[in-house]
Design an enzyme around this catalytic site. Structure first.
Site, PDB file in Angstrom:
ATOM      1  CD  GLU A  11      -2.635  -1.203   2.514  1.00  0.00           C
ATOM      2  OE1 GLU A  11      -3.925  -0.662   2.358  1.00  0.00           O
ATOM      3  OE2 GLU A  11      -2.300  -1.321   3.697  1.00  0.00           O
ATOM      4  CE  LYS A  36      -6.492   1.192   2.167  1.00  0.00           C
ATOM      5  NZ  LYS A  36      -5.690   1.046   3.473  1.00  0.00           N
TER       6      LYS A  36
END
Length: 121
Positions: A21, A98
């Site tokens: 990420e 997200k």
């Protein structure tokens, strides 16, 4: 209490617990609700009597793109604290979305939403 809503602020950033990420990054969507008295601005038609939402956008952009957090909970908290400290806002709701979380499964998105006021800062 009156409100200003900013919806769908989108930024590409590098937040997350997993190394991928932080390396690859991803898109984040921010929704805000600012609670404040808008009566003076409504009567005067004067920007100085309200909150400049273009400024708010850029403050949020600087936080999302310029700082790194493992948790979107922390990102939401930082946005709320900064807005409450710098603007005449009574309360702020911050939702951080997200869209592509690293979860092995099917889901549209995950999000956190917090509400903060001066008593919680």
């Amino acid at each position: 209490m009156d409100q200003i809503h900013l919806r769908g602020l989108q930024f590409f950033a590098y937040h997350g617990v997993f190394p991928e990420e932080n390396k690859l990054g991803q898109r984040y969507i921010i929704n805000l609700t600012l609670s404040l008295d808008l009566s003076k601005a409504g009567k005067s038609d004067d920007l100085s009597e309200t909150v400049n939402y273009a400024e708010i956008y850029h403050v949020v952009e600087d936080i999302v793109k310029g700082e790194t957090y493992q948790l979107i909970e922390s990102l939401a908290e930082r946005i709320a604290q900064k807005l409450l400290f710098h603007y005449p806002i009574e309360n702020v709701d911050v939702e951080v979305i997200k869209p592509n979380p690293p979860i092995d499964g099917n889901l549209d998105y995950i999000s956190v939403q917090i509400r903060r006021g001066h008593e919680t800062v």
